[in-house]
Structures are given as C-alpha cells and as structure tokens.
Design an enzyme around this catalytic site. Structure first.
Site, short mmCIF file in Angstrom:
data_model
loop_
_atom_site.label_atom_id
_atom_site.label_comp_id
_atom_site.label_asym_id
_atom_site.label_seq_id
_atom_site.Cartn_x
_atom_site.Cartn_y
_atom_site.Cartn_z
N GLY A 102 0.88 -1.18 0.00
CA GLY A 102 0.00 0.00 0.00
C GLY A 102 0.90 1.21 0.00
O GLY A 102 0.48 2.34 -0.15
N CYS A 103 2.16 0.93 0.17
CA CYS A 103 3.14 2.01 0.24
C CYS A 103 3.91 2.10 -1.06
O CYS A 103 5.13 2.00 -1.07
CB CYS A 103 4.07 1.77 1.41
SG CYS A 103 3.17 1.53 2.93
N VAL A 104 3.19 2.20 -2.19
CA VAL A 104 3.90 2.31 -3.48
C VAL A 104 3.44 3.53 -4.25
O VAL A 104 2.40 4.06 -3.97
CB VAL A 104 3.69 1.05 -4.36
CG1 VAL A 104 4.63 -0.03 -3.92
CG2 VAL A 104 2.26 0.58 -4.33
N THR B 199 6.86 7.14 -0.50
CA THR B 199 6.91 5.81 0.09
C THR B 199 8.33 5.28 0.29
O THR B 199 8.64 4.77 1.35
CB THR B 199 6.15 4.83 -0.80
OG1 THR B 199 6.64 4.99 -2.14
CG2 THR B 199 4.68 5.15 -0.79
#
Ligand SMILES: Cc1cc2nc3c(=O)[nH]c(=O)nc-3n(C[C@H](O)[C@H](O)[C@H](O)COP(=O)(O)OP(=O)(O)OC[C@H]3O[C@@H](n4cnc5c(N)ncnc54)[C@H](O)[C@@H]3O)c2cc1C
Lengths: 104, 414
Positions: A102-104, B199
């Site tokens: 979800g961290c992309v 991120t």
C-alpha cells in the site's frame, strides 16, 4: 540478510529488524519484539497478532489496517490505541511479518 | 468465435483492445469494450487544470475514436460480474457472455467514505478534490479568487492513483501562490498517512527536502478519522487535529462498486491478481489491468501500458494452450512537476525503489532521475501527445516494458 538472536533463537531479519522467515517466529519472540517498541501485550493485542499470522498464511501478504478492521473485526481507531502512532508497521513487526504494502 | 469482454475503455482498456486486435485474427475473436460513457478524459491534465493551464475541453476526446473499428463498444454501466457463469450484467442492455474477461474499470475517489468530508456545507466550497473533472474545475474557480489562509493538501489512504500527484499539487500551489503575490498570506501543510513525503527512502528524502525548501509543513503518519465541517478541521485516529481554510484532498480511492461481492475483489474492490500475469487469483479466464488490480505497483498510466504489453504477449500463448512465460516486474515511469517550469522523473519497479541517475541512456539522459530539471518538465508536457497518439493506440514507445538498471545509481545499503 542479518541473523540475530531473539529469545534464545537465531532468526533472519531485514535492515529494519523485521523477521523475514514466517516459520522462525514464536510467541516468545513476539514478546521480545513488543518490548523493544514499548508495547505491553494484552489479550486484545494477541487477537490482532493471531489474525495477522493466519491471514498472511492464506493471502501471502501482511494485512493493512483496513483489512484488520473489515476482515479481522478490530476498528482502526482501536488499532491506534493498541499500537500507538504506527499500527500497521508495529503489528506486522511483532507478528514477524513484512511491512504491509500500500506504500507504493 | 471466441468472445473477449473488456470492462472499461479508459487508459488500460483502450490500450489492450488496440494491442489484442494486432495479435488475434478477427474471424476467430470478437472483442467488446464496455464503458459507462463515450468521453475519454486525459487524467494527468487534472493536475494542471486548477492552475488555469488547461481547459476541460483540452483533456477530453471521444472514446470511440481511440478503439479499433472491429471492436464493439457498448455504452452502459456495468452492474455485476458473474465469474462462475462467465457473464456480465449491464444496465439497459442484455447480459454479455464471455470466454475471457479483462477488468479495466480503474479506481475512483470516494469522499463519501470519510465522515464529514463531503458535508454540503464545505464540499466544493472549502473542500476540493482534483481527481475528477468537476472537482478540478471547481478548485480552479476557487483558487482564482482565493485571498489566502491555511491551505492543506491531504491524502486519505494508500493506495491512490498517481501517488505523486498530491505532492506535485503542493509544489505547483506554492509556485502559483508566489506568482500571484499571495505566498506570504498562505501556510501550506502536506498531510499524509505515509511516514514521510513519499513511500520509498531515496525518493522520500529528496521530495521531503523539496517540501522544506518551499516552507511546506509535513504532517506524516496521519490516518484520518473524520473531517469536522463546523471547525474545518481534519481529525486523525489518534486525535491529532489539522485546521484548514482550503482543503485539497485525495479521497479514499476504490475500485468499481460492481466488484463488491463478485468473489474477485479485496476490501477496496480491487481485483486480486497474480502480480506477474495479472490473472485473477480465483478465476483463470479473468484478468485485471490498470488501476483496477491489486498489484503492489503505482496506479499509473505507465504501469497500465507496460503491464498491458506483457499481458498481450502472454495471452497469445495462453489461448494456444501454452503456459504464460512472461512476468511483469511492476515497472513504473512517472514525471513529477515541481513548479516554475521544472520537473523530476522517477523510474522503478516492485523490487527497485526510485533512484537517482540518467534516463533512458546511462551518462547521456537526456532526462535526469529524481532531479529537478527543465527537460523533465518538457517531458511531462510531451506526455499528453504521447498519451493520445502512441500509448492509447498501443504503438511502441522508446521505453521497454521491464525496468532497466542502466543509468541508475544503486544505493549502497545492503
Ligand atoms: C490527477 C491525476 C494525475 C495523473 N498523472 C499521471 C501521470 O502523470 N502519469 C501517469 O502515468 N499516470 C497518471 N495518472 C494516473 C492515470 O490516469 C491512471 O493510472 C490511468 O488512467 C489508469 O487507467 P485505467 O484504464 O486503469 O483506468 P481509467 O483510465 O480511469 O479507466 C477506467 C474506465 O472504466 C470506466 N468505468 C468505471 N466503472 C464503470 C462501470 N461500472 N461501468 C462501465 N464503465 C466503468 C470509466 O468510465 C473509465 O473510462 C494520473 C491520475 C490523476 C487522477
């Protein structure tokens, strides 16, 4: 990947200290990992950790806070109370799983 | 005759239709695209529209014009997919049966999913999104007369499409307000659920220092619980508060509603697929391309393009009864506008984070990775032409589908 000793057992971890081998985890290791990030494990914490462990087995990835809420039944708000500030990261850390995506 | 149904005629659906007709003989294959309307919107343009750079009509084309003649286009709302019956239900149209289904219905902003966010007293008055044409246009009108105050740029939850867009918006707002002589009357805060500006570590550091240089405050690890419409405040799950006069938010992004309950989807209605082949994890004849899938890659036009290329080549093998030999690597290539005629470029995949270096040729460039240059800004502007003329039509672009390490400076961490 570095190998370190936790609770008397040799385990593989990544640069951030997350366990990289699913089967090297144990409840004793979880207790040490929790201590390191100042989390006192209660039954409610274990409910989250056990959900994460089981879910990973079928899904192959760490559950997000949203999934822990909708599938695991623990509201995000409560996850913040149990694992302050960074629940997604802290839960996965203690459960011996990778940081959730979800961290992309 | 075998039937392929493609749901969604946006970036991914259009590209894959154009590519498939090149490989599959039309006397054996029938291809049908379903979309809810006939207007194809160039979404990257929504970033610049609020600053008066584009007009809505600059960003719209007729969908039909970008699809091959032999492809049937049904204009209808998809109501349900029934993968066990190999059939889709459409509104005002009989059900359509398929041999293969490609889901390319993208993702869309859902302000209704955060309590208070779309409250009529604030929505499109002091709270805006720019991920829709209506939202971006309303924001343009608001910015044109805004006299200053607290501007908050906010991301609700990951994943969102084009994850760099809100950062770009903050950079462009800073430049826009400075140009209008208003920057002194404005504080800008960037509020994100991530740990930092972006991120991955290298890009997060670079983009984080660009926020600092512009005096944009960063509020990380902010998971929103609700918006208080009366006090105009964002409130987080751990009870932090961020007040605003003007909120520009990226609401929760979700896959199409008809996917809920189909047995194909995750909690956000994204289709669960194999990240190498884009094949559904529950039905072998169902695939998802573009933003609609759950692959852990950026939701971006470039990813849709590269993955559609791999998919088509695999598909030709699959229909001949062979295994699918190629695996997509999550390759993404995104320009980042940073204001004042400059931009950055990032190029990365599932395994390799965005790094510094030259692109596409080592030592030569002409583009620079993770660095503000004029050439990168021109690249972004050229992207609109490339989108309509090359990408959508499935024509080759000079960037390979799989990422290359050539020209990149590896990090020294191990
Ligand atoms: C502000 C902004 C800036 C961006 N900038 C960039 C950029 O610089 N570079 C880049 O690569 N990408 C960028 N993107 C992302 C890019 O636009 C998307 O990743 C890309 O369009 C995804 O393609 P898609 O086909 O998956 O979805 P879409 O192009 O969104 O297409 C989905 C289609 O499905 C249709 N649909 C949905 N539901 C239904 C239904 N129920 N029934 C019938 N039809 C339906 C829709 O009408 C739509 O046509 C940006 C996006 C935004 C919002």
């Amino acid at each position: 990947m570095p190998v370190i000793e936790i609770a008397g057992k040799q385990v593989h971890v990544n640069e951030e200290g997350f366990l990289t081998e699913y089967d090297e985890w144990s409840e004793d290791i979880a207790k040490v990992l929790a201590q390191q990030i100042d989390v006192d494990l209660t039954d409610e914490h274990w409910k989250v950790i056990n959900f994460l462990r089981d879910d990973y087995k079928t899904e192959g990835e760490s559950a997000t806070t949203r999934r822990v809420q909708t599938v695991g039944g623990i509201p995000v708000k409560q996850q913040f109370v149990l694992f302050p500030k960074k629940p997604a990261k802290k839960m996965a850390y203690i459960a011996g799983l990778p940081k959730p995506k979800g961290c992309v | 005759m075998k039937q392929i149904v493609i749901l969604g005629g946006g970036t991914a659906g259009t590209m894959v239709a154009n590519r498939l007709v090149k490989f599959l003989p039309s006397d054996q294959w029938r291809i049908t695209v379903v979309d809810q309307n006939n207007e194809h919107l160039y979404q990257p343009g929504l970033l610049l529209l609020p600053f008066g750079k584009y007009k809505p009509k600059d960003l719209m084309r007729e969908r039909r014009d970008f699809l091959p003649k032999q492809v049937e286009l049904i204009l209808s709302n998809v109501l349900a997919v029934e993968p066990a019956l190999n059939r889709v239900q459409l509104s005002g149209h009989e059900p359509v049966a398929y041999d293969y289904l490609i889901i390319a219905t993208g993702t869309s902003p859902r302000p209704d999913q955060t309590p208070g966010m779309d409250d009529p007293s604030i929505w499109r008055n002091s709270v805006f999104d720019f991920y829709t044409l209506d939202g971006a246009t309303a924001l343009r009108d608001r910015l044109a007369t805004w006299s200053g105050g607290r501007l908050v740029v906010h991301v609700t939850e990951m994943p969102i499409k084009c994850p760099v867009a809100p950062l770009e918006f903050a950079f462009l707002a800073d430049a826009f307000l400075e140009e209008r002589g208003l920057r002194d009357q404005v504080s800008i805060t960037y509020v994100t659920p991530l740990e930092g500006a972006f991120t991955k570590p290298v890009a997060s550091k670079q983009l984080g220092s660009m926020l600092e240089e512009r005096s944009i405050a960063l509020e990380p690890d902010f998971v929103i619980e609700r918006v208080d419409p009366e006090t105009k405040t964002l409130i987080s799950m751990d009870e932090r508060e961020v007040p605003f006069d003007l909120l520009v938010t990226v609401p929760l992004n979700m896959g199409a509603d008809f996917l809920a309950g189909s047995g194909l989807e995750d909690e956000l209605n994204y289709v669960k697929v194999d990240k190498g082949t884009m094949q559904s994890r529950s039905f072998d004849n169902v695939f998802a391309l573009g933003d609609a899938s759950d692959i852990p890659a950026s939701k971006a036009g470039s990813v849709a393009h590269f993955s559609a290329e791999i998919f088509t080549e695999n598909f030709v093998d699959l229909v001949q009864g062979k295994p699918m030999p190629r695996a997509f690597d999550g390759h993404a290539n995104c320009f980042i506008e940073s204001g004042k005629g400059k931009g950055l470029l990032i190029d990365f995949n599932y395994e390799t984070e965005p790094l510094t270096g030259k692109f596409p040729w080592a030592g030569i460039g002409p583009l620079s990775l993770l660095k503000e240059t004029r050439a990168n800004h021109l690249g972004k502007l050229a992207f609109r032409w490339i989108y309509w003329h090359l990408l959508l039509r499935g024509r080759p672009i000079p960037i390979p589908a799989l990422m290359s390490m050539s020209g990149k400076n590896p990090t020294t961490t191990n």
